[in-house]
Design a protein around this motif. Structure first.
Motif, PDB file in Angstrom:
ATOM      1  N   LEU A  31       0.842  -1.204   0.000  1.00  0.00           N
ATOM      2  CA  LEU A  31       0.000   0.000   0.000  1.00  0.00           C
ATOM      3  C   LEU A  31       0.872   1.248   0.000  1.00  0.00           C
ATOM      4  O   LEU A  31       0.623   2.201  -0.743  1.00  0.00           O
ATOM      5  N   ILE A  32       1.894   1.255   0.850  1.00  0.00           N
ATOM      6  CA  ILE A  32       2.779   2.418   0.904  1.00  0.00           C
ATOM      7  C   ILE A  32       3.469   2.606  -0.436  1.00  0.00           C
ATOM      8  O   ILE A  32       3.574   3.721  -0.949  1.00  0.00           O
ATOM      9  N   PHE A  33       3.898   1.492  -1.026  1.00  0.00           N
ATOM     10  CA  PHE A  33       4.548   1.639  -2.335  1.00  0.00           C
ATOM     11  C   PHE A  33       3.566   2.191  -3.352  1.00  0.00           C
ATOM     12  O   PHE A  33       3.905   3.064  -4.152  1.00  0.00           O
ATOM     13  N   GLY A  34       2.334   1.676  -3.334  1.00  0.00           N
ATOM     14  CA  GLY A  34       1.342   2.117  -4.317  1.00  0.00           C
ATOM     15  C   GLY A  34       1.064   3.602  -4.218  1.00  0.00           C
ATOM     16  O   GLY A  34       0.915   4.277  -5.232  1.00  0.00           O
ATOM     17  N   ILE A  35       1.004   4.129  -2.998  1.00  0.00           N
ATOM     18  CA  ILE A  35       0.622   5.531  -2.825  1.00  0.00           C
ATOM     19  C   ILE A  35       1.841   6.444  -2.878  1.00  0.00           C
ATOM     20  O   ILE A  35       1.815   7.500  -3.505  1.00  0.00           O
ATOM     21  N   LEU A  36       2.929   6.052  -2.222  1.00  0.00           N
ATOM     22  CA  LEU A  36       4.071   6.962  -2.100  1.00  0.00           C
ATOM     23  C   LEU A  36       5.252   6.574  -2.979  1.00  0.00           C
ATOM     24  O   LEU A  36       6.240   7.298  -3.051  1.00  0.00           O
ATOM     25  N   ARG A  37       5.161   5.416  -3.631  1.00  0.00           N
ATOM     26  CA  ARG A  37       6.172   4.997  -4.615  1.00  0.00           C
ATOM     27  C   ARG A  37       7.554   4.816  -4.025  1.00  0.00           C
ATOM     28  O   ARG A  37       8.542   5.150  -4.667  1.00  0.00           O
ATOM     29  N   PHE A  38       7.655   4.362  -2.799  1.00  0.00           N
ATOM     30  CA  PHE A  38       8.992   4.003  -2.329  1.00  0.00           C
ATOM     31  C   PHE A  38       8.907   2.753  -1.462  1.00  0.00           C
ATOM     32  O   PHE A  38       7.875   2.445  -0.885  1.00  0.00           O
ATOM     33  N   ALA A  39      10.012   2.028  -1.436  1.00  0.00           N
ATOM     34  CA  ALA A  39      10.082   0.802  -0.668  1.00  0.00           C
ATOM     35  C   ALA A  39      10.306   1.192   0.790  1.00  0.00           C
ATOM     36  O   ALA A  39      11.377   1.646   1.157  1.00  0.00           O
ATOM     37  N   HIS A  40       9.275   1.020   1.599  1.00  0.00           N
ATOM     38  CA  HIS A  40       9.364   1.463   2.990  1.00  0.00           C
ATOM     39  C   HIS A  40      10.046   0.389   3.821  1.00  0.00           C
ATOM     40  O   HIS A  40       9.430  -0.554   4.286  1.00  0.00           O
ATOM     41  N   PHE A  41      11.347   0.581   3.993  1.00  0.00           N
ATOM     42  CA  PHE A  41      12.154  -0.450   4.617  1.00  0.00           C
ATOM     43  C   PHE A  41      11.893  -0.583   6.103  1.00  0.00           C
ATOM     44  O   PHE A  41      12.144  -1.617   6.702  1.00  0.00           O
ATOM     45  N   ALA A  42      11.389   0.474   6.722  1.00  0.00           N
ATOM     46  CA  ALA A  42      11.197   0.441   8.173  1.00  0.00           C
ATOM     47  C   ALA A  42       9.927  -0.304   8.567  1.00  0.00           C
ATOM     48  O   ALA A  42       9.551  -0.298   9.732  1.00  0.00           O
ATOM     49  N   HIS A  43       9.284  -0.942   7.588  1.00  0.00           N
ATOM     50  CA  HIS A  43       8.007  -1.578   7.901  1.00  0.00           C
ATOM     51  C   HIS A  43       8.152  -2.688   8.938  1.00  0.00           C
ATOM     52  O   HIS A  43       7.312  -2.839   9.818  1.00  0.00           O
ATOM     53  N   GLY A  44       9.227  -3.467   8.816  1.00  0.00           N
ATOM     54  CA  GLY A  44       9.450  -4.537   9.788  1.00  0.00           C
ATOM     55  C   GLY A  44       9.537  -3.971  11.197  1.00  0.00           C
ATOM     56  O   GLY A  44       8.979  -4.528  12.145  1.00  0.00           O
ATOM     57  N   ASP A  45      10.208  -2.845  11.331  1.00  0.00           N
ATOM     58  CA  ASP A  45      10.358  -2.278  12.664  1.00  0.00           C
ATOM     59  C   ASP A  45       9.081  -1.629  13.150  1.00  0.00           C
ATOM     60  O   ASP A  45       8.854  -1.527  14.348  1.00  0.00           O
ATOM     61  N   MET A  46       8.220  -1.216  12.216  1.00  0.00           N
ATOM     62  CA  MET A  46       6.901  -0.759  12.648  1.00  0.00           C
ATOM     63  C   MET A  46       6.114  -1.936  13.223  1.00  0.00           C
ATOM     64  O   MET A  46       5.323  -1.769  14.153  1.00  0.00           O
ATOM     65  N   MET A  47       6.339  -3.131  12.665  1.00  0.00           N
ATOM     66  CA  MET A  47       5.698  -4.320  13.224  1.00  0.00           C
ATOM     67  C   MET A  47       6.204  -4.578  14.648  1.00  0.00           C
ATOM     68  O   MET A  47       5.418  -4.813  15.570  1.00  0.00           O
ATOM     69  N   THR A  48       7.519  -4.532  14.803  1.00  0.00           N
ATOM     70  CA  THR A  48       8.093  -4.760  16.132  1.00  0.00           C
ATOM     71  C   THR A  48       7.585  -3.708  17.114  1.00  0.00           C
ATOM     72  O   THR A  48       7.213  -4.021  18.243  1.00  0.00           O
ATOM     73  N   MET A  49       7.569  -2.463  16.663  1.00  0.00           N
ATOM     74  CA  MET A  49       7.108  -1.379  17.513  1.00  0.00           C
ATOM     75  C   MET A  49       5.664  -1.639  17.947  1.00  0.00           C
ATOM     76  O   MET A  49       5.324  -1.496  19.131  1.00  0.00           O
ATOM     77  N   GLY A  50       4.827  -2.041  17.002  1.00  0.00           N
ATOM     78  CA  GLY A  50       3.432  -2.340  17.324  1.00  0.00           C
ATOM     79  C   GLY A  50       3.326  -3.439  18.361  1.00  0.00           C
ATOM     80  O   GLY A  50       2.516  -3.362  19.293  1.00  0.00           O
ATOM     81  N   ALA A  51       4.184  -4.473  18.209  1.00  0.00           N
ATOM     82  CA  ALA A  51       4.145  -5.578  19.164  1.00  0.00           C
ATOM     83  C   ALA A  51       4.534  -5.090  20.551  1.00  0.00           C
ATOM     84  O   ALA A  51       3.930  -5.491  21.553  1.00  0.00           O
ATOM     85  N   PHE A  52       5.511  -4.191  20.633  1.00  0.00           N
ATOM     86  CA  PHE A  52       5.913  -3.687  21.946  1.00  0.00           C
ATOM     87  C   PHE A  52       4.825  -2.792  22.548  1.00  0.00           C
ATOM     88  O   PHE A  52       4.621  -2.790  23.768  1.00  0.00           O
ATOM     89  N   ILE A  53       4.121  -2.049  21.695  1.00  0.00           N
ATOM     90  CA  ILE A  53       3.004  -1.245  22.208  1.00  0.00           C
ATOM     91  C   ILE A  53       1.968  -2.171  22.840  1.00  0.00           C
ATOM     92  O   ILE A  53       1.500  -1.952  23.968  1.00  0.00           O
ATOM     93  N   ALA A  54       1.635  -3.249  22.100  1.00  0.00           N
ATOM     94  CA  ALA A  54       0.657  -4.202  22.632  1.00  0.00           C
ATOM     95  C   ALA A  54       1.175  -4.825  23.920  1.00  0.00           C
ATOM     96  O   ALA A  54       0.417  -5.053  24.869  1.00  0.00           O
ATOM     97  N   PHE A  55       2.491  -5.078  23.959  1.00  0.00           N
ATOM     98  CA  PHE A  55       3.073  -5.709  25.144  1.00  0.00           C
ATOM     99  C   PHE A  55       2.928  -4.802  26.370  1.00  0.00           C
ATOM    100  O   PHE A  55       2.559  -5.253  27.458  1.00  0.00           O
ATOM    101  N   VAL A  56       3.194  -3.512  26.159  1.00  0.00           N
ATOM    102  CA  VAL A  56       3.064  -2.566  27.272  1.00  0.00           C
ATOM    103  C   VAL A  56       1.615  -2.491  27.732  1.00  0.00           C
ATOM    104  O   VAL A  56       1.310  -2.544  28.937  1.00  0.00           O
ATOM    105  N   LEU A  57       0.689  -2.415  26.759  1.00  0.00           N
ATOM    106  CA  LEU A  57      -0.732  -2.355  27.108  1.00  0.00           C
ATOM    107  C   LEU A  57      -1.150  -3.608  27.864  1.00  0.00           C
ATOM    108  O   LEU A  57      -1.846  -3.535  28.887  1.00  0.00           O
TER     109      LEU A  57
END
Lengths: 334, 427, 234
Positions: A31-57
């Motif tokens: 989706l990010i590539f389709g809209i913004l036309r770049f390979a968003h490399f930090a996506h994996g770390d957004m996943m990790t970040m999300g998991a840590f947010i859930a962990f804290v909650l």
């Protein structure tokens, strides 16, 4: 028959679980590539970040002494997704939007996403250290066994509760995304912008709004994928960094920019990995008597040694890039 | 512009002197050796990205190859292996691979016998599969035999400088193969393809226990100059021995870096560099003017890889241990990009400066963060909030964050780097 | 007060300006046609109005409001609509979805406008569920015009709507342009097929080198021997 259930438990369930994680990640990337036309490399770390947010909650909820019949980590996911979406918006506003405003090329944004990767990883390790965490320190991880009503079958079909929840939430997310993209005004606007950004602008589509919606969806899906993966295995700072390449491979396999292609690509890779390291000797053994004598079934007969499991995705990626860079499905957004 | 160079390099020298005064000469020597090796690697990336516009996110793979090369060349000969049936079995592996290669070669030309379309694709896939099975049927027993009888193949026992050179050659060869298959791709696809290939290399080197000892690691790897133990045996105290030995090493590395800088700079200002820039800025126009674009790009990719391989070999030989699992994308790929972005892509001196400067920032982030945290911790403890736990393990991570921040700031406010590419105009 | 008025417009892509003082004014009842040789700045004029490149001098006024350098997403709600010459449909989306995208700024019921568009282009009704990328060139042009009409514009701008079309489709497109104008929508279009277009234009503008050379009604320009010799091929 027992051997086939072994095959089912190992290869099919494993493939579906892995495929679900890849699919959820790859949808965000595509989706990010389709809209913004770049390979968003930090996506994996957004996943990790999300998991840590859930962990804290989940930790906060557990500290309040509230217990649920389902894993707490799963109960808090919707809230974590909202927070992760806000973080994703903030990351775009802080790092990518200023570069876009300066007319930066996609390659520059790709390099910037490497910077974002490092910042997220550094921050996560700074706050949580390098250790491994589990969502199941206060609750048990349930196993589900289904005995089959056939004669001579002793081995049950078995999988864990988080795996079931992962697959179910993937299905829900994919269906919801499908309805969003095909039924809602904003979803169609997203497809229009991915299809032809100039015309979308000319049509009066608010492209800034579409960009924001894209980050919200990508951030929320990344959080879902990361949390479900952490529930299935365990939570560590490099949780998803290690699978960001298979996720990109899945997105490219499906044709970058195509949401459905990314989902299909995720499952293709998930199955490819599990089938490649599966020990086929187990399935062949029942046919031992039917085979001619000179064929001997070795103890291990897998296509790839399990140490090379991750490389399966890379090899497929490289082959796809070389043979058909637009993806195995109809790739139009190059 | 000259003013800028003087300021930037003077600041660098001041930083080095400051570090030497606070952290000691031995540490500074180590820092300089490693920073110079990184500068060499950054110059390699500068050739690929700065001059050629070619994305390479697989630097890690080249460094690993370089490290393997120096280990293989300079490590003492393992006689147990050479006296066993191992070499013979490896010969059979090569034979098996050759048979497979011939099979694949024919399969790719099967259209001459009238097999086309999907049938040809099927033949190719089957041929690859058969070749793979033949290879594995020879490789697996050989690998098991070698690891069980003699551990691993060992080295060749040759001088370590030869190992550095071989690191360059081997990385160049791998670079040729990588470039050959992936240079036709667009920038972001090329980035992902190279990172994928590097990860494959990493997995292979890590798991080829018979060849590289894998996670068991190899040490010690010798130095091209007398090492600290040599000076200690001759009566020097520990600190002096480190300073002397590392100083000698630094001199060798500095010579390599200067030679590389001289050669690249001469090539860059000459017709070759002009052509490279033309191809980078408009490869369609350059191609229509009869320049062999893919050929030149391949050349660039190989040259850059050679420098990376030499740099990787230097690093491994300085540390003295080859541990394939110590290679990480952040420490060995992304940081090189930070160096080039901050220094200035397209400018050799920018790459040199970025390599030295960023490596020092990277190494100094840890003690700085540690003292920052200790101060904060003391303050929060005095406020009754308790001290910060695990300061040491956390402080190490600070540098990753700092690197990310540097990239973001640099791209935003100095997108062309501190020493931008200079364009010579004839007016 | 004109519907749209360009006053000494200067614009370009960053380098030397391509437009050097273009004056154009049309009313809601007008069909304005811009003709001229290649590179005269015809398409650039439309793009400058629509905020796709930067105006560095002069002004654009729409119904009395200064809209110089407005971005596209502010112009569409005001009642401007633009059909680019190329890539003017969303190829992966159905015909119907293309129309919905044209009405992105509207939150009310679209059915009247959809009925009107399908009535105007009956061929498209049967293909409403097909991706626009699968249609022929002429049908795509119809989708593009339909999409532009869905925002209920007061002014429709068309960039060479007949480019690459067969004479049959060209005539059909021109007929629809006249009909749209009769329904009260001002038209400003760029055309290569100058003779055919000027035949129904109420206002014609001949541009050359980024400046006005001749202005008049379509018929006046067709009758002007100098226009005919220099710009209409004799």
């Amino acid at each position: 028959m027992n051997d086939f259930i072994f095959f089912f438990n190992q290869a099919i369930i494993g493939g579906v679980v892995l495929g679900s994680v890849y699919a959820l990640g790859a949808v965000g990337v595509t989706l990010i590539f389709g809209i913004l036309r770049f390979a968003h490399f930090a996506h994996g770390d957004m996943m990790t970040m999300g998991a840590f947010i859930a962990f804290v909650l989940a930790g906060a909820v557990a500290a309040m002494g509230i217990a649920f019949p389902l894993p707490t980590g799963f109960i808090v996911v919707p809230f974590a997704m909202v927070i992760a979406a806000v973080f994703a918006l903030g990351i775009d506003k802080g790092f990518y939007a200023p570069l876009r405003a300066h007319g930066a090329k996609p390659v520059t944004l790709l390099i910037a996403s490497i910077g974002v990767t490092m910042m997220i990883q550094g921050l996560i390790r700074l706050i949580f250290g390098v250790g491994t965490y589990s969502f199941f320190e206060t609750q048990p991880k349930k196993l589900i066994r289904i005995d089959l009503p056939f004669e001579g079958v002793t081995r049950p079909i078995s999988f864990s509760e988080p795996q079931l929840l992962l697959v179910l939430s993937t299905i829900v997310a994919v269906v919801a995304l499908h309805y969003f993209l095909t039924r809602s005004r904003l979803g169609k606007g997203m497809r229009a912008m991915a299809d032809n950004p100039d015309l979308a602008k000319v049509s009066g589509i608010n492209t800034r709004l579409v960009v924001r919606v894209t980050w919200v969806i990508a951030g929320a899906l990344a959080c879902l994928a990361g949390t479900m993966l952490a529930l299935d295995v365990s939570l560590k700072p490099d949780l998803a960094f290690n699978i960001v390449l298979p996720i990109f491979a899945a997105a490219i396999l499906g044709g970058l920019g195509h949401a459905y292609g990314a989902i299909a690509g995720g499952f293709v890779l998930g199955f490819a990995e599990t089938l490649a390291v599966f020990n086929w000797a187990v399935v062949l053994r029942p046919f031992r008597d039917a085979l001619p004598e000179w064929i001997e079934i070795p103890n291990t007969l897998s296509l790839v040694q399990s140490e090379y499991k991750l490389t399966v995705a890379f090899v497929i990626l490289v082959v796809v890039l070389l043979v058909r860079p637009t993806g195995i499905f109809k790739g139009a957004s190059t | 512009m000259t003013m800028r160079y003087i300021t930037v390099f003077a600041a660098l020298v001041a930083l080095i002197v400051g570090v030497a005064m606070t952290m000691g000469s031995a540490f500074t020597m180590r820092l300089l050796v490693e920073a110079s090796a990184y500068a060499l690697i950054a110059m390699g990336l500068n050739i690929q990205w700065g001059f050629g516009g070619l994305f390479n996110f697989g630097i890690l793979g080249m460094l690993m190859v370089g490290g393997f090369a120096v280990t293989f060349v300079s490590y003492p000969v393992n006689h147990a292996f050479w006296q066993s049936a191992g070499p013979l079995m490896l010969g059979q592996v090569v034979l098996g691979a050759a048979i497979g290669a011939v099979l694949i070669w024919f399969a790719h030309r099967v259209q001459r016998f009238g097999v086309t379309g999907a049938a040809r694709g099927a033949v190719i896939v089957v041929a690859w599969f058969i070749a793979y099975v033949i290879f594995r049927s020879q490789m697996d027993p050989a690998a098991n035999y070698i690891t069980s009888t003699s551990g691993w193949v060992g080295g060749l026992g040759l001088p370590v400088l030869l190992g550095w050179a071989f690191g360059g050659v081997l990385a160049g060869l791998i670079g040729y193969l990588v470039g050959k298959v992936s240079l036709g791709l667009r920038a972001d696809y090329l980035a992902i393809a190279t990172i994928g290939i590097a990860e494959i290399l990493r997995a292979v080197i890590k798991n080829l226990e018979w060849l590289t000892r894998g996670t068991l690691t190899v040490s010690p790897i010798s130095w091209p100059v007398p090492n600290p133990q040599f000076y200690q045996a001759n009566g020097a105290d520990i600190t002096t021995s480190f300073i002397l030995a590392r100083g000698g090493f630094l001199a060798v590395v500095a010579v390599v870096v200067l030679i590389a800088l001289f050669l690249i700079h001469r090539a860059y200002v000459g017709p070759w560099g002009r052509m490279m820039r033309a191809i980078r800025d408009n490869y369609i126009a350059a191609g229509s003017m009869g320049k062999d674009v893919t050929g030149r790009q391949l050349e660039i990719f190989v040259f850059g890889s050679v420098l990376m391989g030499i740099g990787g070999a230097i690093l491994v030989s300085f540390v003295g241990i080859y541990d394939p699992s110590s290679f990480q994308p952040i420490n060995h790929t992304f940081i090189i990009w930070v160096m080039l972005i901050v220094g200035g892509a397209g400018n050799n001196f920018g790459a040199l400066f970025g390599g030295l400067f960023i490596y020092m920032v990277w190494m100094l982030s840890e003690p700085l963060a540690q003292s920052l945290f200790t101060t904060l911790s003391g303050w929060s403890a005095s406020q009754g909030w308790g001290a910060i736990p695990d300061i040491e393990t956390r402080a190490v991570q600070m540098r990753v964050f700092v690197m990310g921040l540097i990239v973001a700031i640099s791209l935003r406010f100095a997108p062309r780097g501190l020493l931008p590419e200079f364009i010579k105009r004839n007016d | 007060m004109s519907l749209i008025a360009l006053d000494k417009l200067v614009a370009g892509y960053g380098g030397a300006p391509i437009l050097n003082g273009v004056d154009i004014a049309i009313e809601a009842s007008d069909i304005g046609v811009i003709v001229g040789p290649n590179g005269a700045g015809k398409s650039t004029t439309l793009k400058a109005i629509f905020g796709l490149l930067t105006v560095t001098g002069g002004s654009v006024t729409f119904a009395g409001q200064d809209i110089t350098n407005f971005e596209a997403d502010r112009l569409v709600p005001l009642g401007l609509s633009f059909v680019p010459q190329e890539h003017n449909v969303f190829t992966s989306m159905t015909v119907h979805e293309n129309f919905e995208m044209g009405a992105f700024i509207r939150r009310d019921d679209l059915s009247d406008s959809l009925d009107m568009v399908y009535e105007m282009f009956p061929d498209l009704k049967a293909k409403r569920r097909q991706p626009a990328g699968e249609l022929s060139g002429g049908q795509r042009q119809m989708v593009a015009m339909g999409r532009a009409l869905m925002s209920r514009p007061k002014l429709l701008m068309l960039d060479e709507p007949s480019a690459g079309l067969s004479p049959r489709y060209m005539m059909e497109i021109f007929e629809q342009v006249v009909k749209i104008n009769a329904a009260g929508v001002g038209i400003l279009m760029v055309e290569q097929n100058a003779r055919q277009a000027l035949a129904f234009a109420t206002k014609g503008f001949v541009l050359a080198n980024g400046q006005n050379r001749f202005t008049g009604t379509g018929q006046e320009l067709l009758d002007d021997p100098e226009v005919a010799r220099s710009f209409l091929g004799g």
